[in-house]
Every structure is written in C-alpha cells, then in structure tokens.
Design a protein around this motif. Structure first.
Motif, PDB file in Angstrom:
ATOM      1  N   TYR A  17       0.805  -1.219   0.000  1.00 14.46           N
ATOM      2  CA  TYR A  17       0.000   0.000   0.000  1.00 14.46           C
ATOM      3  C   TYR A  17       0.844   1.277   0.000  1.00 14.46           C
ATOM      4  CZ  TYR A  17      -4.508  -2.262   0.556  1.00 14.46           C
ATOM      5  OH  TYR A  17      -5.657  -2.989   0.341  1.00 14.46           O
ATOM      6  N   ASN A  18       2.154   1.145   0.060  1.00 12.92           N
ATOM      7  CA  ASN A  18       2.981   2.345   0.035  1.00 12.92           C
ATOM      8  C   ASN A  18       2.757   3.100  -1.275  1.00 12.92           C
ATOM      9  OD1 ASN A  18       5.543   3.998  -0.484  1.00 12.92           O
ATOM     10  ND2 ASN A  18       5.875   3.269   1.614  1.00 12.92           N
ATOM     11  N   PRO A  19       2.599   4.423  -1.228  1.00  9.66           N
ATOM     12  CA  PRO A  19       2.373   5.192  -2.459  1.00  9.66           C
ATOM     13  C   PRO A  19       3.433   4.951  -3.535  1.00  9.66           C
ATOM     14  CG  PRO A  19       1.933   6.557  -0.549  1.00  9.66           C
ATOM     15  CD  PRO A  19       2.515   5.273  -0.021  1.00  9.66           C
ATOM     16  N   LYS A  20       4.671   4.631  -3.132  1.00 10.59           N
ATOM     17  CA  LYS A  20       5.710   4.331  -4.119  1.00 10.59           C
ATOM     18  C   LYS A  20       5.388   3.042  -4.876  1.00 10.59           C
ATOM     19  CE  LYS A  20       9.436   6.633  -1.556  1.00 10.59           C
ATOM     20  NZ  LYS A  20      10.741   6.443  -0.859  1.00 10.59           N
ATOM     21  N   THR A  21       4.866   2.045  -4.163  1.00  4.70           N
ATOM     22  CA  THR A  21       4.464   0.804  -4.813  1.00  4.70           C
ATOM     23  C   THR A  21       3.332   1.059  -5.786  1.00  4.70           C
ATOM     24  OG1 THR A  21       5.051  -0.433  -2.806  1.00  4.70           O
ATOM     25  CG2 THR A  21       3.668  -1.549  -4.413  1.00  4.70           C
ATOM     26  N   ILE A  22       2.346   1.794  -5.329  1.00  6.51           N
ATOM     27  CA  ILE A  22       1.169   2.063  -6.158  1.00  6.51           C
ATOM     28  C   ILE A  22       1.546   2.872  -7.395  1.00  6.51           C
ATOM     29  CG2 ILE A  22      -1.074   3.237  -6.201  1.00  6.51           C
ATOM     30  CD1 ILE A  22      -1.277   2.504  -3.179  1.00  6.51           C
ATOM     31  N   ARG A  23       2.417   3.846  -7.202  1.00  8.63           N
ATOM     32  CA  ARG A  23       2.840   4.651  -8.354  1.00  8.63           C
ATOM     33  C   ARG A  23       3.618   3.797  -9.352  1.00  8.63           C
ATOM     34  NH1 ARG A  23       4.446  10.904  -8.434  1.00  8.63           N
ATOM     35  NH2 ARG A  23       4.940  11.098 -10.628  1.00  8.63           N
ATOM     36  N   SER A  24       4.489   2.920  -8.862  1.00  9.86           N
ATOM     37  CA  SER A  24       5.257   2.053  -9.759  1.00  9.86           C
ATOM     38  C   SER A  24       4.359   1.096 -10.534  1.00  9.86           C
ATOM     39  CB  SER A  24       6.289   1.249  -8.954  1.00  9.86           C
ATOM     40  OG  SER A  24       7.248   2.089  -8.375  1.00  9.86           O
ATOM     41  N   SER A  25       3.207   0.765  -9.955  1.00 13.26           N
ATOM     42  CA  SER A  25       2.284  -0.139 -10.643  1.00 13.26           C
ATOM     43  C   SER A  25       1.489   0.576 -11.726  1.00 13.26           C
ATOM     44  CB  SER A  25       1.303  -0.766  -9.636  1.00 13.26           C
ATOM     45  OG  SER A  25       0.231   0.112  -9.327  1.00 13.26           O
ATOM     46  N   MET A  26       1.582   1.899 -11.783  1.00 13.20           N
ATOM     47  CA  MET A  26       0.838   2.716 -12.749  1.00 13.20           C
ATOM     48  C   MET A  26      -0.661   2.414 -12.708  1.00 13.20           C
ATOM     49  SD  MET A  26       2.652   4.972 -14.142  1.00 13.20           S
ATOM     50  CE  MET A  26       1.626   5.478 -15.523  1.00 13.20           C
ATOM     51  N   GLY A  27      -1.171   2.274 -11.484  1.00 14.97           N
ATOM     52  CA  GLY A  27      -2.602   2.065 -11.308  1.00 14.97           C
ATOM     53  C   GLY A  27      -3.060   0.632 -11.440  1.00 14.97           C
ATOM     54  N   ALA A  28      -2.168  -0.281 -11.893  1.00 13.21           N
ATOM     55  CA  ALA A  28      -2.551  -1.690 -12.033  1.00 13.21           C
ATOM     56  C   ALA A  28      -2.914  -2.305 -10.682  1.00 13.21           C
ATOM     57  CB  ALA A  28      -1.420  -2.487 -12.680  1.00 13.21           C
ATOM     58  N   PHE A  29      -2.396  -1.725  -9.598  1.00 11.41           N
ATOM     59  CA  PHE A  29      -2.718  -2.203  -8.254  1.00 11.41           C
ATOM     60  C   PHE A  29      -4.224  -2.330  -8.042  1.00 11.41           C
ATOM     61  CE2 PHE A  29      -3.981  -1.086  -3.925  1.00 11.41           C
ATOM     62  CZ  PHE A  29      -3.346  -2.088  -3.186  1.00 11.41           C
ATOM     63  N   PHE A  30      -4.985  -1.413  -8.613  1.00 12.50           N
ATOM     64  CA  PHE A  30      -6.421  -1.367  -8.370  1.00 12.50           C
ATOM     65  C   PHE A  30      -7.207  -2.363  -9.230  1.00 12.50           C
ATOM     66  CE2 PHE A  30      -4.712   2.846  -7.282  1.00 12.50           C
ATOM     67  CZ  PHE A  30      -4.951   2.801  -5.916  1.00 12.50           C
ATOM     68  N   LYS A  31      -6.514  -3.104 -10.067  1.00 10.45           N
ATOM     69  CA  LYS A  31      -7.129  -4.183 -10.838  1.00 10.45           C
ATOM     70  C   LYS A  31      -6.776  -5.547 -10.254  1.00 10.45           C
ATOM     71  CE  LYS A  31      -6.707  -1.480 -15.109  1.00 10.45           C
ATOM     72  NZ  LYS A  31      -8.120  -1.117 -15.243  1.00 10.45           N
ATOM     73  N   LEU A  32      -6.041  -5.547  -9.158  1.00  5.48           N
ATOM     74  CA  LEU A  32      -5.399  -6.733  -8.620  1.00  5.48           C
ATOM     75  C   LEU A  32      -6.087  -7.224  -7.349  1.00  5.48           C
ATOM     76  CD1 LEU A  32      -2.455  -8.250  -9.012  1.00  5.48           C
ATOM     77  CD2 LEU A  32      -1.889  -6.919  -6.978  1.00  5.48           C
ATOM     78  N   ARG A  33      -6.056  -8.545  -7.150  1.00  3.98           N
ATOM     79  CA  ARG A  33      -6.386  -9.122  -5.849  1.00  3.98           C
ATOM     80  C   ARG A  33      -5.083  -9.506  -5.175  1.00  3.98           C
ATOM     81  NH1 ARG A  33     -10.260 -10.991  -9.468  1.00  3.98           N
ATOM     82  NH2 ARG A  33      -8.783 -12.589 -10.166  1.00  3.98           N
TER      83      ARG A  33
END
Length: 239
Positions: free
Chosen positions: A131-147
């Motif tokens: 959940y770190n913002p650096k992780t989320i930014r590196s995922s380019m938003g793909a985090f929110f499509k993921l389980r």
C-alpha cells in the motif's frame, strides 16, 4: 476530510500520486476513496472533477498538501483512499512473492502481472508494503485491478490454495524453462524469492523447480525481469 499526513505503514489509508493512478483508483475502488486533491496548475481538472462527481467524491484544490506528500515535481493529483482487504481467486492462477523487499520492484511486478493477465498476487511476510504510495505509483494504477493477500508462510498459502500446480523459480532449479517445454497446466502458482537471496533450497522440494536460462556473465536476473519472463511463458503455453 481529516488532515492527511505523509504516509506511514500503520495508517488505515494510503494515496495515489498522479492523475492516471488516481483515475484507476476511482474506476476500480470508488467506495474506498476519501477524497481527491488537485494542484491549481493541473490542466485536465475538468475530467477529474467530472469523474469524482459521478462517484460522489470530494475534490479539493491544495498545492501545499500535494507538495508535502509527493517528492515528484510533476505530481498534480492525489487520491486518498482507505486500505481494503481481499483474497485471491481460487480458480485463477497466482504469482507468489516470498519476502519481496523493494517497493519499486513490487509495483513493477504488479503492473507486469496484470499486463500478462494474472490478477492474483500472494505476499509472504515480512515483505514490502503493497500500500505504500511508491508501490502504487510504480504499478501505474494496475494495483487497483489486482487481488492481493498476505500470508505468514508459504505453507499457509498452500493450505488455503491446494489445487494449483506450483513452480518455484530458482537459480538451481531442476527444470530449464523454455518456450517449447513450458509445463502445460491450467491453474498455476509461480513462486519467486527475495531480490537478494531468492528462494532457499527447501523450495526445491515444493512442486516443480524452474530455472530461467541465462548467460554465465551475470549472477542472476532482476526479480521483475524473472517474473516477466515466467508470467509471459506460462500465460502463452502452447495448447
């Protein structure tokens, strides 16, 4: 909204850094969004405001907060959201990461996995904060499509998901992975180790151990590259 502080792992919220991941957040998990902050110089604010209005999300202009939360000069939008829990889909293939430690790598792996059509990632703790913002930014938003789901050990994961064929990626794996000899399986778990240490030898006894062929001039492949190669080959098996 309550005052927003620079991120710490113990917070019950996190935030996106940038317009694109914020849009993916709103599209994927609008119910978790506590609010969106935009910079006064942001040129595409009308579209963000419209999307937020459709989802009953508060939009505020706050240059000072954006500067405090982001170390990037080109960050013009931040989305604040409540952390949420989910579980892996037992009927889908998984990527399992054992003690990943680098947040940038983790975000890139998430982006790569989703790009290859794998939407389930298990994390064996201790590990980098997904959940770190650096992780989320590196995922380019793909985090929110993921389980995603945390496990205290690989054994805990296996006890919950017993129907997957397990493939452990190791430098001393018994089977060399090639496009033409990729194991044929409909439901797989691809297991990768820590960036520095990889998987220990106990994983040679777990499922099928896999080695990605490489030249002798490098010690090992970066974990993001290894995941990309493994995910591509396994999702493009010749039937």
């Amino acid at each position: 909204m309550e005052p927003i502080k620079p991120y710490k792992k113990g917070f019950d919220y996190s935030y996106t850094l940038g317009a694109f991941p914020t849009i993916e957040l709103i599209k994927g998990h609008p119910e978790t969004v506590k609010g969106v902050y935009i910079h006064s110089t942001f040129t595409d604010k009308d579209n963000i405001i419209k999307l937020c209005k459709l989802n009953n999300i508060t939009v505020l202009e706050n240059d000072k907060l954006i500067s405090k939360l982001s170390d990037k000069e080109n960050c013009f939008v931040i989305g604040i959201f409540e952390k949420y829990e989910n579980t892996l889909d037992a009927d889908k293939s998984h990527i399992i990461l054992v003690n990943p430690s680098n947040m940038g790598n983790l975000g890139t792996i998430i982006r790569t996995a989703v790009g290859m059509g794998i939407y389930d990632i298990g994390l064996i703790t201790p590990c980098a904060d997904i959940y770190n913002p650096k992780t989320i930014r590196s995922s380019m938003g793909a985090f929110f499509k993921l389980r995603h789901q945390y496990f205290t050990s690989f054994e805990e994961y296996r006890n919950q998901y017993q129907n997957h064929d397990v493939f452990t990626f190791m430098l001393n794996g018994s089977n060399t992975l090639e496009i033409q000899n990729c194991p044929k399986t409909q439901l797989f778990s691809l297991v990768f180790g820590n960036e520095a240490t990889g998987l220990d030898d106990s994983f040679l006894e777990v499922g099928t151990s896999i080695c990605i062929p490489q030249s002798p001039d490098v010690d090992s492949l970066n974990i993001t590259i290894a995941v990309g190669i493994g995910a591509f080959i396994f999702t493009h098996q010749t039937k």
